[in-house]
Design an enzyme around this catalytic site. Structure first.
Site, PDB file in Angstrom:
ATOM      1  N   HIS A 144      80.916   5.791  30.067  1.00 58.68           N
ATOM      2  CA  HIS A 144      79.680   5.183  30.596  1.00 58.68           C
ATOM      3  C   HIS A 144      79.870   4.476  31.943  1.00 58.68           C
ATOM      4  O   HIS A 144      79.329   3.393  32.183  1.00 58.68           O
ATOM      5  CB  HIS A 144      79.102   4.191  29.583  1.00 58.68           C
ATOM      6  CG  HIS A 144      78.512   4.847  28.359  1.00 58.68           C
ATOM      7  ND1 HIS A 144      78.011   6.124  28.361  1.00 58.68           N
ATOM      8  CD2 HIS A 144      78.328   4.371  27.100  1.00 58.68           C
ATOM      9  CE1 HIS A 144      77.546   6.422  27.158  1.00 58.68           C
ATOM     10  NE2 HIS A 144      77.730   5.386  26.373  1.00 58.68           N
TER      11      HIS A 144
ATOM     12  N   HIS B 111      70.107   3.841  27.191  1.00 57.73           N
ATOM     13  CA  HIS B 111      70.865   3.700  25.942  1.00 57.73           C
ATOM     14  C   HIS B 111      70.199   2.737  24.948  1.00 57.73           C
ATOM     15  O   HIS B 111      70.884   1.913  24.346  1.00 57.73           O
ATOM     16  CB  HIS B 111      72.280   3.218  26.285  1.00 57.73           C
ATOM     17  CG  HIS B 111      73.339   3.648  25.319  1.00 57.73           C
ATOM     18  ND1 HIS B 111      73.478   3.083  24.074  1.00 57.73           N
ATOM     19  CD2 HIS B 111      74.316   4.589  25.412  1.00 57.73           C
ATOM     20  CE1 HIS B 111      74.506   3.617  23.449  1.00 57.73           C
ATOM     21  NE2 HIS B 111      75.031   4.561  24.249  1.00 57.73           N
TER      22      HIS B 111
ATOM     23  N   GLU C  30      70.020   9.996  23.738  1.00 59.09           N
ATOM     24  CA  GLU C  30      70.355   9.877  25.151  1.00 59.09           C
ATOM     25  C   GLU C  30      70.246  11.244  25.829  1.00 59.09           C
ATOM     26  O   GLU C  30      71.083  12.113  25.601  1.00 59.09           O
ATOM     27  CB  GLU C  30      71.777   9.332  25.307  1.00 59.09           C
ATOM     28  CG  GLU C  30      72.061   8.082  24.500  1.00 59.09           C
ATOM     29  CD  GLU C  30      73.548   7.890  24.283  1.00 59.09           C
ATOM     30  OE1 GLU C  30      74.328   8.007  25.268  1.00 59.09           O
ATOM     31  OE2 GLU C  30      73.953   7.649  23.128  1.00 59.09           O
TER      32      GLU C  30
END
Length: 408
Positions: free
Chosen positions: A172, A243, A372
């Site tokens: 991420h 998210h 996502e």
């Protein structure tokens, strides 16, 4: 020859009648102009008010106003102030965003009885998001969402080594990814726009990237998010997503095992023990990953022997907006549909949750799920995956639609 008296009289009368007629015509023209002017004013007034007052669509449905408000949300540990924006429609649907991490900090919606509830996991204050947001609650993650194997990739004959924050891998965007940065925000008509400039070399990535993210709320309870990015100096990989963790029964209701999930995909990416894609794209038929029909999560989660879904699905259909997933909670009637123009959607069931959130509530494993939308994880290292490189002369453009509704 002199005229007689009757000729003079009749001429005078004629002139009087003509004058009166002309006066009446002038008066009528003035009246029409005044009426027209008032009509124009009235239309102008109506147009102005329609921004704030309900109007009707061609199908007779009422369009309610979209309001945007801004307030302080505390300060980071270094003293920088954080703002919170609330975007609300007239039906009670509400989305909150904060400028730290471009985080979706709250989504509230009514159930079939009209009772409003928080349906995302999160924290009460900025301290929680700054220090405790290991699960990435509501965050915008980038420069590349999901994992990059060994934190390494090669681009244009140069090997780049990224920061590693998930064992030997990069997750991420790294430990100081975009979910940990301050964004610049501005109000737009029906939502909020946020901007970030990520420097060349940020977390090891090449290129100076400028990103705009637009969050828009509609009258029919849809949250639309659009990401647009450009790069200077060098090409770079990019893969952005939001998210939020959803629990359609309400954030404090416990496990999501009473909710159904439907994912419109017949293929998924196989991954290794570190959740890095192997490169193989497999069919879902005959596996626990087959969610092509509504599946109660309490029937599928036990098959993972204590874990759960953390799976990238290949979205079916041509390019453009496609329905990727649908979640439903029968008791509340709440439904979420996710549309995307991306090739993949990551379904995650909060397998590692063990966090204290709003009001001191303990979020345990499987307290929320994520959907996502994104490119395939580690695409930069797989030639058979969709291209994830943003070139100097191109624009990264990604849209996701979260459609909320109530089934009665």
């Amino acid at each position: 020859m002199a005229s007689d008296g009757s000729g003079v009289g009749s001429g005078w009368v004629f002139h009087v009648i003509l004058s009166l007629s002309l006066a009446v015509l002038v008066f009528m023209q003035i009246a029409v102009l005044v009426k027209l002017d008032k009509s124009i004013d009235k239309r102008s007034e109506s147009t102005s008010i329609s921004t704030f007052m309900p109007t009707s669509t061609p199908d007779g449905k009422c369009q309610r106003p979209i309001s945007v408000t801004k307030e302080d949300f505390g300060k980071l540990s270094d003293g920088r102030p954080v703002d919170r924006y609330t975007v609300r429609n007239g039906g009670g649907f509400e989305v909150q965003l904060i400028t730290y991490g471009s985080i979706i900090s709250s989504i509230k919606m009514p159930d079939k009885e009209g009772s409003l509830a928080e349906i995302t996991l999160g924290f009460d204050d900025i301290r929680g998001y700054e220090f405790d947001n290991v699960p990435y609650f509501g965050a915008l993650v980038g420069r590349v969402a999901n994992r990059i194997a060994k934190g390494r990739f090669a681009l244009e004959n140069v090997t780049y080594n990224l920061s590693r924050n998930n064992g030997d891998n990069h997750l991420h965007g790294g430990p100081r990814g975009w979910s940990k940065l301050m964004w610049t925000a501005r109000e737009i008509v029906d939502g909020v726009a946020m901007t970030l400039v990520s420097a060349d070399g940020d977390e090891g990535y090449p290129g100076e990237v400028t990103t705009d993210v637009f969050y828009r709320v509609t009258d029919d309870n849809e949250l639309f998010v659009r990401f647009q990015s450009t790069t200077k100096k060098k090409a770079t990989p990019i893969n952005l997503t939001t998210h939020p963790y959803f629990n359609l029964a309400g954030e404090k209701s416990g496990s999501i095992d009473d909710q159904t999930m439907e994912i419109f995909s017949d293929r998924y990416l196989k991954s290794d023990s570190d959740l890095i894609p192997t490169g193989e794209i497999a069919g879902v038929s005959g596996t626990v990953f087959d969610l092509r029909r509504p599946t109660l999560l309490r029937d599928s989660l036990p098959q993972f022997n204590g874990s759960g879904f953390d799976t990238t699905y290949v979205v079916i259909g041509p390019t453009g907006k496609r329905l990727a997933a649908r979640a439903y909670h029968s008791k509340s009637g709440r439904m979420l549909e996710v549309y995307t123009d991306q090739p993949g959607i990551q379904f995650y069931t909060g397998n590692f949750l063990n966090d204290t959130g709003r009001g001191g509530h303990h979020y345990r494993k499987h307290s929320g799920f994520c959907l996502e939308t994104q490119n395939f994880p580690d695409a930069v290292n797989h030639e058979n995956f969709p291209d994830s490189i943003l070139r100097l002369d191109s624009t990264y453009d990604h849209s996701v639609w979260y459609k909320f509704s109530v089934k009665r």
